[in-house]
Structure formats: C-alpha cells, structure tokens
Design an enzyme around this catalytic site. Structure first.
Site, mmCIF file in Angstrom:
data_model
loop_
_atom_site.group_PDB
_atom_site.id
_atom_site.type_symbol
_atom_site.label_atom_id
_atom_site.label_comp_id
_atom_site.label_asym_id
_atom_site.label_seq_id
_atom_site.Cartn_x
_atom_site.Cartn_y
_atom_site.Cartn_z
ATOM 1 N N TYR A 56 0.834 -1.205 0.000
ATOM 2 C CA TYR A 56 0.000 0.000 0.000
ATOM 3 C C TYR A 56 0.873 1.261 0.000
ATOM 4 C CZ TYR A 56 -3.581 -3.425 1.283
ATOM 5 O OH TYR A 56 -4.415 -4.521 1.319
ATOM 6 N N HIS A 114 0.423 -11.892 0.873
ATOM 7 C CA HIS A 114 -0.638 -11.075 0.260
ATOM 8 C C HIS A 114 -1.463 -11.851 -0.773
ATOM 9 C CE1 HIS A 114 -1.565 -6.544 -0.388
ATOM 10 N NE2 HIS A 114 -2.638 -7.254 -0.570
HETATM 11 P P1 NAP Z 1 -13.850 -0.826 1.585
HETATM 12 O O1 NAP Z 1 -13.308 -0.718 2.942
HETATM 13 O O2 NAP Z 1 -14.938 -1.794 1.348
HETATM 14 O O3 NAP Z 1 -14.324 0.593 1.053
HETATM 15 C C1 NAP Z 1 -13.529 1.744 1.198
HETATM 16 C C2 NAP Z 1 -14.291 2.936 0.633
HETATM 17 O O4 NAP Z 1 -15.527 3.084 1.330
HETATM 18 C C3 NAP Z 1 -13.537 4.241 0.777
HETATM 19 O O5 NAP Z 1 -13.790 4.984 -0.381
HETATM 20 C C4 NAP Z 1 -14.209 4.905 1.990
HETATM 21 O O6 NAP Z 1 -14.195 6.308 1.892
HETATM 22 C C5 NAP Z 1 -15.622 4.407 1.840
HETATM 23 N N1 NAP Z 1 -16.336 4.334 3.117
HETATM 24 C C6 NAP Z 1 -15.864 3.913 4.324
HETATM 25 N N2 NAP Z 1 -16.829 3.948 5.245
HETATM 26 C C7 NAP Z 1 -17.939 4.408 4.633
HETATM 27 C C8 NAP Z 1 -19.254 4.670 5.079
HETATM 28 N N3 NAP Z 1 -19.626 4.444 6.350
HETATM 29 N N4 NAP Z 1 -20.157 5.156 4.177
HETATM 30 C C9 NAP Z 1 -19.794 5.375 2.880
HETATM 31 N N5 NAP Z 1 -18.566 5.139 2.410
HETATM 32 C C10 NAP Z 1 -17.639 4.652 3.281
HETATM 33 O O7 NAP Z 1 -12.700 -1.180 0.518
HETATM 34 P P2 NAP Z 1 -11.149 -1.496 0.569
HETATM 35 O O8 NAP Z 1 -10.367 -0.350 1.073
HETATM 36 O O9 NAP Z 1 -10.846 -2.076 -0.755
HETATM 37 O O10 NAP Z 1 -11.047 -2.730 1.599
HETATM 38 C C11 NAP Z 1 -10.819 -2.553 2.988
HETATM 39 C C12 NAP Z 1 -9.402 -2.931 3.363
HETATM 40 O O11 NAP Z 1 -9.157 -4.311 3.070
HETATM 41 C C13 NAP Z 1 -8.306 -2.213 2.571
HETATM 42 O O12 NAP Z 1 -8.169 -0.866 2.965
HETATM 43 C C14 NAP Z 1 -7.133 -3.106 2.840
HETATM 44 O O13 NAP Z 1 -6.604 -2.867 4.126
HETATM 45 C C15 NAP Z 1 -7.783 -4.483 2.731
HETATM 46 N N6 NAP Z 1 -7.701 -5.077 1.370
HETATM 47 C C16 NAP Z 1 -6.971 -6.223 1.207
HETATM 48 C C17 NAP Z 1 -6.854 -6.811 -0.050
HETATM 49 C C18 NAP Z 1 -6.025 -8.056 -0.211
HETATM 50 O O14 NAP Z 1 -5.720 -8.437 -1.351
HETATM 51 N N7 NAP Z 1 -5.675 -8.719 0.854
HETATM 52 C C19 NAP Z 1 -7.494 -6.244 -1.172
HETATM 53 C C20 NAP Z 1 -8.263 -5.092 -0.970
HETATM 54 C C21 NAP Z 1 -8.373 -4.538 0.305
HETATM 55 P P3 NAP Z 1 -13.256 7.290 2.772
HETATM 56 O O15 NAP Z 1 -11.881 6.706 2.741
HETATM 57 O O16 NAP Z 1 -13.376 8.586 2.070
HETATM 58 O O17 NAP Z 1 -13.798 7.359 4.182
#
Ligand code: NAP
Length: 280
Positions: A56, A114
């Site tokens: 990241y 990962h």
């Molecule tokens: P997510 O958490 O499902 O969605 C993040 C998005 O949702 C951001 O744009 C955030 O906006 C918004 N958001 C957060 N809370 C909200 C709410 N209450 N209402 C409306 N919108 C909201 O997606 P993600 O970041 O892809 O996944 C979460 C975490 O999982 C990642 O950050 C990472 O740590 C991990 N991940 C791991 C892998 C892997 O391959 N292992 C892949 C993807 C993700 P703001 O930031 O503007 O608040």
C-alpha cells in the site's frame, strides 16, 4: 455503545470483529492528517485491529499507521502483508524488517502472504516460523487463498498454524459462501473480509434503501452489518473520514433479522455453484 464483539484467532489472540483497512492511505501528503485522525478515532472506538501491507503506497500506508499508533501501540493489533515476490525464507525476513521500520514498532501481530506467487509455500512458512521464533511477528496467515490453496497449506508442516485467510467478501461478491467459508468454519479458521463496503450499484437499489430506512441507518451500514453476521468473519473497512468511522463502528451493533437477511438474499442471491476466488 456496546463493546465490540471479539473473535479468538487460532493462537488465542483475541481481536475485535471490526478493524480498519488502509489501502490507498499514504498516497498523498495532503490527505495524511485526515487518514491518521481517522485511524486514531477508530482505535478509540475499539476498532483496534489495523490492516496494512508493504504494497500500500509502497510502504506509505505503514508510515501512516506508525503515526496513528504512536503512544497507543499496546492496544493495537497490527496486520501487515508481504508481497509474493518477497516471500522466500530470506525475503520474508527482509521485508518484515522494512515493514517494522516503517511501522516504527518491534512486532507485527499478524503477518500475511498477500497472495500466492511462485515461491513454494513451504519456504514462506519457514520464513514466517523464523519470524515467530525471533519475536518479530506473533502469528502468520494468508490472503486471497482459495479452498485448494488452503488444503495445500494445511498439508504442509506449520500450515495449520495459519491464523486467517483475508479474502474479498461483501454483499456483491458472495462466492466464498459456496465452499471457502464452510470449509473455513469447519477448520475453525477465521476469515478476514476485505472490501466489505464495495457493493457497487446495490448501495443505491430501492430495496436496499428501504431496508436501511427501516433501521434508520445507511445502506453501507447494512452491508457492513451483513458481513459481520457470521461468527467467524472479521471485517476491515477502510475509512479516512471521521463520520465514516463512526458509521462503521455503529454498524457493528446492528442486528439484522431473518427477514432482513431474506430481503438481502433477494437483492444479491447466494452463489449456486463453485467459481474462481474473486479478488480486488
Ligand atoms: P472498503 O473498505 O470496502 O471501502 C472503502 C471505501 O468506502 C472508501 O472509499 C471509503 O471512503 C468508503 N467508506 C468507508 N466507510 C464508509 C461509510 N460508512 N459510508 C460510505 N462510504 C464509506 O474497501 P477497501 O479499502 O478495498 O477494503 C478494505 C481494506 O481491506 C483495505 O483498505 C485493505 O486494508 C484491505 N484489502 C486487502 C486486499 C487483499 O488483497 N488482501 C485487497 C483489498 C483490500 P473514505 O476513505 O473517504 O472514508
């Protein structure tokens, strides 16, 4: 507000079922203050598990985490991930040192591969075991592993010590319910759901909006409560806005009824056949 429900990892460590993600954090200096503030707010609300990765922002997200945990390290559970191309026995040790430096700590609580690459899994596990013995990580696990990968992992020495499999799981991407989730439940392996809020157009559907209005919450909160409905699933939403952090924390207290779950099945049906593991 109730205390967040906790789940025990296979090594006995207890973690809150709702943590915080950091993908896309650390990419811009101008957003850093808000990102750190959001993570600190989440920690104060009990979302003390923080998920990050060397990938990241090429280490930038781990530096944001370092700022957020300053003076709070004992109450935080850090999850970080190693790139598959760094996952040889020596490569894991070197990558972990770099992550520890960026995180400004002496221990990663859970260190994940990962996704699967070309390095033999046995080498990666050997590297993880070295790190456990050296006290640099408390436990290890994997990410983006399908059932066949998990079976292979469990056949290897040390493979069953894997503490979690972090995979894509949300109301739009329900594929793991067909095989990976039941298999993990049987093996008592917690699943860490990533991208729990990325549900695309479902968020705007009339049925979803009606359900959210009935509970006086937002559709995103319904989506998060839905992911958390299963006892062995943790979720790590990423939020860089304080009101998003508050909403996500509140969603963990939302109990969906059987009727709600049936409505959500109608909006996005469970899988009827096996498919390849979906990834983000
Ligand atoms: P997510 O958490 O499902 O969605 C993040 C998005 O949702 C951001 O744009 C955030 O906006 C918004 N958001 C957060 N809370 C909200 C709410 N209450 N209402 C409306 N919108 C909201 O997606 P993600 O970041 O892809 O996944 C979460 C975490 O999982 C990642 O950050 C990472 O740590 C991990 N991940 C791991 C892998 C892997 O391959 N292992 C892949 C993807 C993700 P703001 O930031 O503007 O608040």
């Amino acid at each position: 507000m109730k205390a967040l429900r906790k789940l025990a990892l296979p090594n006995g460590d207890k973690v809150p079922v709702l943590g915080q993600g950091t993908w896309k954090m650390g990419e811009s200096r101008s957003r850093r203050k808000d990102e750190v503030a959001a993570l600190i707010h989440g920690i104060e609300l009990g979302m003390t598990l923080i998920d990050t990765a060397e990938m990241y922002a090429e280490g930038g997200a781990e530096e944001v985490v370092a700022d957020a945990i300053k003076g709070r390290r004992p109450k935080v559970f850090i999850v970080s991930k190693v790139y598959p191309h760094n996952a040889s026995r020596n490569g894991v040790a070197e990558a972990c040192e770099r992550s520890l430096k960026r995180l400004r700590t002496d221990r990663i609580d859970l260190y994940l591969l990962h996704w699967r690459g070309s390095v033999p899994l046995a080498d990666t596990i050997a590297g993880f075991e070295d790190l456990v013995k050296a006290g640099k990580i408390r436990s290890y696990g994997v990410s983006n592993f399908d059932v066949a990968d998990m079976r292979e992992l469990h056949r290897l020495p040390g493979g069953k010590a894997s503490a979690t499999n972090q995979v894509l799981y949300n109301l739009k991407h329900r594929g793991i319910e067909y095989d990976l989730l039941p298999w993990s439940e049987k093996e008592k392996l917690p699943i860490m759901a990533y991208s729990p809020l990325e549900i695309g157009p479902i968020v705007k559907s009339t049925a979803m909006r009606r359900l959210a209005e009935r509970h006086k919450v937002s559709p995103v909160q319904i989506a998060l409560a839905w992911v958390l409905r299963r006892p062995n699933v943790l979720a790590i939403p990423k939020a860089s806005k304080l009101d998003h952090v508050d909403e996500n924390r509140a969603a963990a207290d939302l109990a969906l009824t059987q009727e709600d779950l049936a409505e959500l099945d109608a909006i996005s049906p469970p899988p009827r056949q096996a498919g390849p593991l979906e990834m983000n």
